[in-house]
Enzyme design. Sequence first.
Site, PDB file in Angstrom:
ATOM      1  N   HIS A  89      19.336 -36.633  45.414  1.00 23.89           N
ATOM      2  CA  HIS A  89      20.232 -37.132  46.452  1.00 23.89           C
ATOM      3  C   HIS A  89      20.129 -38.653  46.598  1.00 23.89           C
ATOM      4  O   HIS A  89      21.145 -39.358  46.586  1.00 23.89           O
ATOM      5  CB  HIS A  89      19.868 -36.451  47.772  1.00 23.89           C
ATOM      6  N   GLU A  90      18.920 -39.155  46.739  1.00 23.31           N
ATOM      7  CA  GLU A  90      18.749 -40.594  46.960  1.00 23.31           C
ATOM      8  C   GLU A  90      19.175 -41.405  45.742  1.00 23.31           C
ATOM      9  O   GLU A  90      19.743 -42.498  45.874  1.00 23.31           O
ATOM     10  CB  GLU A  90      17.300 -40.905  47.337  1.00 23.31           C
ATOM     11  N   HIS A 110      22.775 -42.140  45.760  1.00 20.44           N
ATOM     12  CA  HIS A 110      23.143 -43.369  46.480  1.00 20.44           C
ATOM     13  C   HIS A 110      22.905 -44.589  45.601  1.00 20.44           C
ATOM     14  O   HIS A 110      23.734 -45.510  45.560  1.00 20.44           O
ATOM     15  CB  HIS A 110      22.321 -43.500  47.758  1.00 20.44           C
TER      16      HIS A 110
END
Length: 355
Positions: A247-248, A251
């Site tokens: 997920h990170e 980004h």
Amino acid sequence: MVTVCAVPGSFSEQERERLRAAPVAHGDDGCVRHPAGTPGTSGGPGTLHAAGARDGAVRSVRPRDRVDLGHDQAVAMLADLRRTLLDRFGTSDEARIDAARPYPGERRAGSLVVPVRFHVLHSGGTGRLSTAAVGRQIATLNAAYGGRLGGADTRVRFRLVSLDRTDNAAWFYHPQRNEGAMKRRLRKGGRGTLNLYTAAVGADVLGFSTFPQWYRRDPRMDGVTVDYRSLPYGSYAPFNHGYTAVHEIGHWLGLMHTFEGGCTAPGDGVADTPYEEEPAQGCPHGRDTCPQRGLDPIHNFMDYAQDACMWGFTAGQGRRIRTVWAAYRSSGRARQGVDLGTGAPGAARSVGAAR
């Protein structure tokens, strides 16, 4: 020991692939085992709590991260991407730009290969991850971004190029407070190198990342930090499949949350991720919170569902990653005016257009 067993034969082939790629601590009999008091399991002082919850209340929501953007921020970032693509390629049409690959600095047309500098922070023996644990996280990244868990193949791959360990209690227990000093000392490489840090980030924020647009503002702060207990086989159930890093890093590669802006355009600016009014918690199957077409993307890695509920990216997110890479992270000189097809630049589809 807390043990949870599945009914024999109850795993689908897709679920078995997910377990192989990013497993919880499970046995050959299909049972998931956690040491007594493991965060996220019932009972014991080690149960993972929500902020402010009384002792014994088990966390049921995904910890947030630091990049919940406001609507104006999201719109500004999408506009910056459009301007940067126009300046670099003479068009902001992501499909045309993607078709013109390879980009400057790309190793081959088939995929983007991201070099990873892995920094393990620890305090004595606490948090001192093994080389095998780091390898499992890299394998999970490649499975997730390669579409092997059920989603689209983003054509992004990760290659571990270095691993170091730093025994520093202050950095380990307070990585956000010491982020500047930590990254100034440890960060290596340029805009196209992923620096991934593990530390005791916490229960309410399991990880944090920078966006590609932020690199030019302060290159030294570029990177991703995740809680070491969120890695595969970690103790932060139900967030221990290694998907916090997935997920990170999303980004870091330029993706916003699927629930960005709620039901208000442009959302996350990706055409094939349906609008979503609020983050998913747990695994709310069949949820539909916005009037626009499509059910909520609760299985998307850029939502907040529990790890067992998340399994993929969309083709549009893969294209967004690759064009963001071309705009902000690829090396080499700008390619303004490169022949991307017969359409005039002025006719290009804008990033973040109506979906």
